[in-house]
Design a protein around this motif. Structure first.
Motif, PDB file in Angstrom:
ATOM      1  N   LEU A   1       0.867  -1.179   0.000  1.00  0.00           N
ATOM      2  CA  LEU A   1       0.000   0.000   0.000  1.00  0.00           C
ATOM      3  C   LEU A   1       0.902   1.226   0.000  1.00  0.00           C
ATOM      4  CD1 LEU A   1      -2.615  -1.146   2.679  1.00  0.00           C
ATOM      5  CD2 LEU A   1      -2.992  -0.986   0.220  1.00  0.00           C
ATOM      6  N   SER A   2       0.804   2.042  -1.038  1.00  0.00           N
ATOM      7  CA  SER A   2       1.687   3.210  -1.169  1.00  0.00           C
ATOM      8  C   SER A   2       0.969   4.467  -0.739  1.00  0.00           C
ATOM      9  CB  SER A   2       2.167   3.349  -2.607  1.00  0.00           C
ATOM     10  OG  SER A   2       1.072   3.590  -3.473  1.00  0.00           O
ATOM     11  N   CYS A   3       1.764   5.425  -0.236  1.00  0.00           N
ATOM     12  CA  CYS A   3       1.214   6.707   0.214  1.00  0.00           C
ATOM     13  C   CYS A   3       2.310   7.759   0.003  1.00  0.00           C
ATOM     14  CB  CYS A   3       0.801   6.629   1.674  1.00  0.00           C
ATOM     15  SG  CYS A   3      -0.025   8.113   2.299  1.00  0.00           S
ATOM     16  N   LEU A   4       2.206   8.527  -1.089  1.00  0.00           N
ATOM     17  CA  LEU A   4       3.206   9.538  -1.411  1.00  0.00           C
ATOM     18  C   LEU A   4       2.726  10.904  -0.958  1.00  0.00           C
ATOM     19  CD1 LEU A   4       4.319   8.366  -4.984  1.00  0.00           C
ATOM     20  CD2 LEU A   4       5.281   7.783  -2.737  1.00  0.00           C
ATOM     21  N   VAL A   5       3.635  11.658  -0.265  1.00  0.00           N
ATOM     22  CA  VAL A   5       3.240  12.889   0.409  1.00  0.00           C
ATOM     23  C   VAL A   5       4.184  14.019  -0.003  1.00  0.00           C
ATOM     24  CG1 VAL A   5       2.771  13.960   2.637  1.00  0.00           C
ATOM     25  CG2 VAL A   5       2.489  11.489   2.361  1.00  0.00           C
ATOM     26  N   GLU A   6       3.605  15.217  -0.152  1.00  0.00           N
ATOM     27  CA  GLU A   6       4.390  16.441  -0.317  1.00  0.00           C
ATOM     28  C   GLU A   6       4.231  17.272   0.943  1.00  0.00           C
ATOM     29  OE1 GLU A   6       3.072  18.458  -3.777  1.00  0.00           O
ATOM     30  OE2 GLU A   6       4.052  17.067  -5.179  1.00  0.00           O
ATOM     31  N   PHE A   7       5.355  17.840   1.456  1.00  0.00           N
ATOM     32  CA  PHE A   7       5.306  18.654   2.663  1.00  0.00           C
ATOM     33  C   PHE A   7       6.433  19.674   2.602  1.00  0.00           C
ATOM     34  CE2 PHE A   7       7.809  14.894   3.498  1.00  0.00           C
ATOM     35  CZ  PHE A   7       8.943  15.362   4.140  1.00  0.00           C
ATOM     36  N   ASP A   8       6.386  20.624   3.494  1.00  0.00           N
ATOM     37  CA  ASP A   8       7.400  21.683   3.523  1.00  0.00           C
ATOM     38  C   ASP A   8       8.747  21.098   3.909  1.00  0.00           C
ATOM     39  OD1 ASP A   8       8.945  24.066   4.678  1.00  0.00           O
ATOM     40  OD2 ASP A   8       7.167  25.021   3.814  1.00  0.00           O
ATOM     41  N   GLU A   9       9.776  21.449   3.136  1.00  0.00           N
ATOM     42  CA  GLU A   9      11.091  20.863   3.360  1.00  0.00           C
ATOM     43  C   GLU A   9      11.675  21.234   4.719  1.00  0.00           C
ATOM     44  OE1 GLU A   9      13.113  18.728   1.813  1.00  0.00           O
ATOM     45  OE2 GLU A   9      11.445  18.295   0.480  1.00  0.00           O
TER      46      GLU A   9
ATOM     47  N   VAL B   1       5.858   3.210   1.426  1.00  0.00           N
ATOM     48  CA  VAL B   1       5.054   2.041   1.026  1.00  0.00           C
ATOM     49  C   VAL B   1       4.974   1.078   2.211  1.00  0.00           C
ATOM     50  CG1 VAL B   1       4.828   0.105  -0.554  1.00  0.00           C
ATOM     51  CG2 VAL B   1       5.721   2.300  -1.374  1.00  0.00           C
ATOM     52  N   LEU B   2       3.744   0.651   2.547  1.00  0.00           N
ATOM     53  CA  LEU B   2       3.532  -0.344   3.599  1.00  0.00           C
ATOM     54  C   LEU B   2       3.504  -1.723   2.951  1.00  0.00           C
ATOM     55  CD1 LEU B   2       2.809  -1.098   6.554  1.00  0.00           C
ATOM     56  CD2 LEU B   2       0.393  -0.873   5.893  1.00  0.00           C
ATOM     57  N   HIS B   3       4.426  -2.593   3.370  1.00  0.00           N
ATOM     58  CA  HIS B   3       4.488  -3.958   2.858  1.00  0.00           C
ATOM     59  C   HIS B   3       3.851  -4.901   3.886  1.00  0.00           C
ATOM     60  CE1 HIS B   3       7.324  -3.091  -0.496  1.00  0.00           C
ATOM     61  NE2 HIS B   3       7.654  -2.075   0.293  1.00  0.00           N
ATOM     62  N   ILE B   4       2.954  -5.773   3.413  1.00  0.00           N
ATOM     63  CA  ILE B   4       2.320  -6.783   4.270  1.00  0.00           C
ATOM     64  C   ILE B   4       2.742  -8.143   3.733  1.00  0.00           C
ATOM     65  CG2 ILE B   4       0.167  -7.646   5.254  1.00  0.00           C
ATOM     66  CD1 ILE B   4      -1.122  -4.988   4.468  1.00  0.00           C
ATOM     67  N   VAL B   5       3.451  -8.921   4.559  1.00  0.00           N
ATOM     68  CA  VAL B   5       4.025 -10.193   4.142  1.00  0.00           C
ATOM     69  C   VAL B   5       3.051 -11.325   4.467  1.00  0.00           C
ATOM     70  CG1 VAL B   5       5.979 -11.761   4.410  1.00  0.00           C
ATOM     71  CG2 VAL B   5       6.333  -9.280   4.520  1.00  0.00           C
ATOM     72  N   ASN B   6       2.891 -12.275   3.495  1.00  0.00           N
ATOM     73  CA  ASN B   6       2.089 -13.483   3.698  1.00  0.00           C
ATOM     74  C   ASN B   6       0.683 -13.122   4.203  1.00  0.00           C
ATOM     75  OD1 ASN B   6       1.390 -16.180   3.824  1.00  0.00           O
ATOM     76  ND2 ASN B   6       2.396 -16.525   5.796  1.00  0.00           N
TER      77      ASN B   6
END
Length: 989
Positions: free
Chosen positions: A507-515, A546-551
């Motif tokens: 599950l991906s989650c791409l974010v933009e924020f103040d540097e 990205v959240l990885h869920i195994v098995n």
């Protein structure tokens, strides 16, 4: 007024003393305690000193070597060395420095004495039976609460009831004494829990003298009105104990209100308790005591009083020189409290102006700075408060640090602070970037505490802001820096996914924020509102957003939320993960496995599986299945359209253990019903109707939406087609049915998914009809004749038209002087009854049908009996005498009418009693035979039987299931003869 510590760090400002801690109003010297602290703590600048008074006189704890004094404190400690009485009294603490004096509340130090009953002997109390009586307790005084018990010398409680009971004062009241009240060991025990003491009064003896007494109404009380004072907040307790025979019952009422909304009765109804939080407790109450001989009343006038309470408490103030100072102290209470003013612990002098509850200091000067005390008291208590009045001028001291930095994002708001201490109060101004222009406009608000709030921030709001505080004594300023940041935004949110069981999910989650927030940015994941900790499990890990869920397993299914957060803002996005695989989420049965826990040295006898469903009874755990203790799995059959959770607990010889954690919830798909209704009842309440009722399926047994029932029925005794009706309720009425005929009935459940299993068939009858008589009994015969008994037998009617409830057997005795066969004949009639319900009449009715027969034809074997020969000889002799008399009378010319002859010698044939008419059906079974008795007793009605089967039969006489009687009138002694009496149109048995 409490000057902030930050001010003291900026300037050496003197401060009046303020008491910060003190002992409660009373310190009780319990014997179990080692020491007792009398506490007084205070603060001020300079540091306060302390002095004490005891009972209004100066008291210096440091002069007593037995007392321990704490350093830089007003507290002293009294050791429990057995010499406590000399310290008993009322103490008050004074904390003072050169500016003024603060005063504590009064502190009472109480040394309880061991309460004792006086040593005294009592002569026996002689009381006449039936008289009222009171046994006095008079408990000694001690530390409350006080608890009183009446017991015997063997510590058995004296039984109390509505006649004998203990009053609120501890006395034992007898409404009237009885002989059983005589005893020699009435003992009153007084318990004082706080000092862990129970004392006993000397035993008292009561002797009840026997006398003849009558019933007495409750006597009128000496006074019919009592006054009661209640302190606000306490429970109201009113008591009404009456004397009289029988024991009076007590009733309560509040005049004009009935009973109070919240109340309870105690002591067998003699005590009315109204909770202290009840509104309008005061007023007039009525107590009524009554027995069958009369009643008396007593009135209570309840007045509610209250201890002093501040309505407006004096407030500490910092005032500028020359200003007027107003100090207000408003107090309530009942009785009205007396209010006194003091300054630095000394009663207020006349040079201060007091207007009612207010002190006004005009043109205040630094010399007027002091601690002002307001004290109010009435009979229920005393309260005191201190107000620090500081009159001084002070330049603005800004307590907020200089150079504060604030961050915000566009379209949000921010608050920049400027806390100021000064006298007189300062005026606050805000400016931006060293500009002389003030910050103003609809987006800017300067609050009373000096803070600047900017609404709906824009990029151009970035910059340096200055807070300027100004009063008559000077000005002060601090700077603050505001940075407007880019908002945090999720640009690629996670997407809904369906993933195969056993594979990996991302599950991906791409974010933009103040540097500038690079070091403070957080990306969090939640599943079903619970935070996931990737570092604490090997099944989850994060990699570049990205959240990885195994098995993946079925328990991973749910809603996942991505939370992007900076110190000033955040953004959220969510997605749903569905797990696919061999084991569907929607199941109709499951196999549950578990690992047994510790048995604690007692073998597990069984496991109990419980379930909880979220549709019909959510949150309620119910038993589903029990399995032996040597099993660790079970297959569970489930209902459709339900969300299940399961848990297991173990049972051994000691008891049940705690349940396991519940499983995840499993949803079953809708399915057709797997059972049909049970407990089907068929009743005929009205003629030509048949009521069908059944036990409906429970909600969890519906297995899906749209539950209905198909009712099928047909006649059983004829060729008939099934008739069907579909209903949602659990009853159905079949109308226009024949009278009392059998029907076959089936009930089948269905829902939107389909039909339930093939239903079982049950049989029932339609309603009975009271308009039809039962048919004739086909066979009625004499089965056996004994010397003093006779046995009868018959068959049921062919058409009962209802449910046979029994048979009524009647007989008549008739004499036939000219017929040997009928000379001692008895006419028997058999009636069978049917039960008929008449809904309009609301009662049971019986309709009868009769069949008559006689015993005149029963002659086989009688002629050979000795008694019969003797009897016949006597009759022949009597007949000869009568003939001779008639012959003599005729020779004398005597006459008598033919009518008299017919009356004297009735014709047997004219009475319709012959061999051809015995056992015929009688249209009117109430007609008596001519020349026969109406019944065995002339007082019996012709329609009633003069005898009962039970009277003549054995105790075990009974009926067969078909209604035929199988008993006998009496026990068989000797079988004599048997004869069968047949009707004209006889049907063989």
């Amino acid at each position: 007024m409490d000057i902030p510590l930050e001010v003291l760090t900026h300037a050496n400002i003197e401060q009046l003393p303020t008491i910060t801690a003190q002992s409660p109003g009373a310190v009780i010297a319990l014997p179990s305690e080692e020491s007792f602290a009398v506490m007084c703590e205070a603060k001020g600048n300079p540091e306060p000193e302390f002095r004490w008074t005891k009972n209004g006189q100066e008291f210096d704890p440091s002069l007593d070597p037995l007392l321990r004094k704490e350093e830089n404190s007003g507290t002293f400690v009294i050791p429990n060395n057995g010499n406590l009485t000399e310290y008993q009294g009322t103490y008050r603490c004074f904390a003072f420095n050169k500016l003024g004096t603060a005063v504590s509340q009064e502190i009472g130090f109480m040394v309880p004495k061991i309460p004792k009953f006086p040593k005294e002997g009592f002569d026996p109390f002689e009381v006449e039976e039936g008289q009222p009586f009171i046994l006095k307790c008079d408990p000694p005084k001690g530390i409350p609460p006080l608890q009183i018990y009446w017991m015997t010398m063997y510590l058995q409680h004296i039984e109390q009831d509505d006649r004998v009971s203990m009053g609120l004062n501890g006395d034992l009241y007898f409404s009237h004494v009885e002989e059983k009240d005589s005893r020699r060991d009435y003992c009153c025990f007084a318990a004082f829990p706080k000092i862990r003491t129970i004392v006993q009064k000397s035993a008292m003896s009561v002797v009840v003298t026997t006398s003849t007494y009558g019933l007495d109404p409750p006597p009128a009380p000496a006074q019919i009105t009592s006054q009661a004072v209640l302190v606000k907040g306490e429970d109201l307790r009113l008591e009404c104990i009456a004397e009289g025979i029988p024991t009076p019952k007590v009733e309560w009422e509040k005049m004009g209100h009935g009973r109070p909304e919240k109340f309870r009765l105690e002591n067998h109804g003699k005590v009315l308790v109204v909770p202290g939080d009840e509104q309008d407790v005061g007023g007039k109450y009525l107590c009524k005591a009554k027995n069958p001989l009369g009643e008396v009343v007593h009135y209570f006038t309840v007045t509610v009083e209250e201890p002093p309470e501040f309505l407006v408490e004096p407030q500490s103030q910092l005032s500028m020189i020359g200003a007027d100072v107003v100090i207000k102290c408003s107090v309530s209470g009942s009785p009205q409290p007396i209010t006194t003013w003091s300054v630095n612990g000394v009663p207020l002098q006349a040079n201060r102006k007091i207007f009612d509850d207010t002190i006004i200091i005009q043109n205040g000067q630094p010399s007027d700075s002091a601690v002002y005390q307001c004290e109010a008291s009435n009979k229920h208590g005393k309260i005191l408060t201190n107000a620090n009045i500081m009159i001084m001028n002070l330049y603005p001291i800004i307590l907020t640090s200089d150079g504060q930095e604030y961050s915000a994002v566009e379209d949000q708001g921010v608050m920049m602070h400027c806390k100021v201490f000064s006298s007189p109060p300062s005026t606050i101004f805000w400016s931006k970037d060293d500009s002389s222009e003030l910050v103003t406009g609809p987006r800017f608000t300067v609050h009373d505490n000096g803070s600047l709030e900017i609404h709906t921030i824009e990029k151009g709001d970035t910059g340096q802001y200055t807070c300027l505080a100004k009063n008559l004594e000077g000005t002060s300023a601090v700077d603050a820096m505001l940075y407007v940041k880019d908002p945090t935004k999720i640009v690629a949110p996670p997407q809904d996914q369906s993933i195969l069981i056993g594979t990996d999910a991302q599950l991906s989650c791409l974010v933009e924020f103040d540097e500038s927030f690079r070091g403070d940015f957080e990306l969090l994941w939640q599943k079903d509102d619970e935070e996931i900790s990737p570092n604490n499990t090997d099944r989850y890990f994060l990699e570049e957003g990205v959240l990885h869920i195994v098995n993946v397993s079925h328990r991973d299914q749910g809603e996942y939320r991505c939370v992007a957060r900076t110190p000033v803002d955040s953004d959220v996005a969510s997605a749903r993960l569905i797990v696919l695989g061999d084991v569907p989420l929607f199941v109709q049965s499951v196999k549950l496995r578990w690992i047994p826990g510790e048995d604690h040295n007692s073998s597990i006898t069984e496991f109990v599986i419980e379930f909880e469903e979220n549709k019909w009874q959510p949150g309620s755990w119910r038993d589903l299945q029990r399995v032996p203790g040597n099993h660790n799995s079970a297959v569970l059959d489930l209902h459709g359209h339900v969300g299940y959770r399961f848990r297991v607990y173990a049972v051994n010889a000691v008891g049940a253990g705690p349940p396991s954690k519940p499983t995840e919830r499993y949803l079953t798909p809708p399915a057709a019903p797997d059972k049909n209704p049970e407990n089907i009842k068929i009743e005929g309440h009205l003629p030509h109707e048949m009521d069908i009722n059944w036990e409906p399926l429970s909600p969890i047994e519906h297995n899906g939406p749209g539950l209905e029932y198909k009712v099928s029925y047909r006649r059983q005794d004829v060729e008939d087609e099934w008739k069907e009706h579909t209903v949602k309720r659990h009853s159905f009425v079949v109308r226009n049915t024949p009278t009392f005929v059998p029907y076959e009935i089936k009930i089948q459940a269905k829902n939107h998914q389909g039909w339930g299993p093939e239903p079982k068939m049950v049989t029932g009858y339609s309603g009975e009809d009271c308009e039809f008589f039962v048919s004739k009994i086909p066979v009625f015969r004499v089965a056996d004749v004994q010397k003093r008994s006779i046995s009868l037998a018959w068959t049921p009617p062919l058409e009962p038209n209802g449910i046979l409830t029994g048979y009524l057997l009647e007989y008549q005795l008739s004499m036939y002087p000219y017929s040997v066969r009928a000379a001692f004949g008895r006419l028997y009639r058999c009636k069978h009854l049917i039960r008929c319900r008449d809904e309009k009449a609301k009662a049971s009715q019986s309709h009868r049908a009769s069949l008559s027969t006689g015993l005149a034809s029963v002659h086989t074997g009688i002629s050979s009996q000795g008694w019969f020969i003797g009897l016949m000889s006597a009759i022949a002799l009597l007949t000869l005498v009568v003939l001779i008399a008639c012959f003599v009378n005729r020779n004398k010319g005597g006459k008598y009418s033919v009518k008299e002859k017919e009356d004297l010698h009735p014709d047997v044939e004219s009475q319709g009693i012959n061999d051809d008419t015995f056992c015929e059906y009688s249209d009117n079974d109430e007609k008596p035979l001519k020349g026969s008795q109406h019944s065995l007793s002339g007082g019996l009605k012709a329609e009633d039987s003069g005898d009962s089967l039970v009277d003549y039969g054995d105790d075990d006489a009974q009926f067969n299931e078909d209604g035929s009687f199988i008993g006998e009138y009496a026990a068989k002694k000797e079988k004599r003869a048997s004869a069968e009496i047949k009707a004209t149109a006889q049907t063989p048995a």
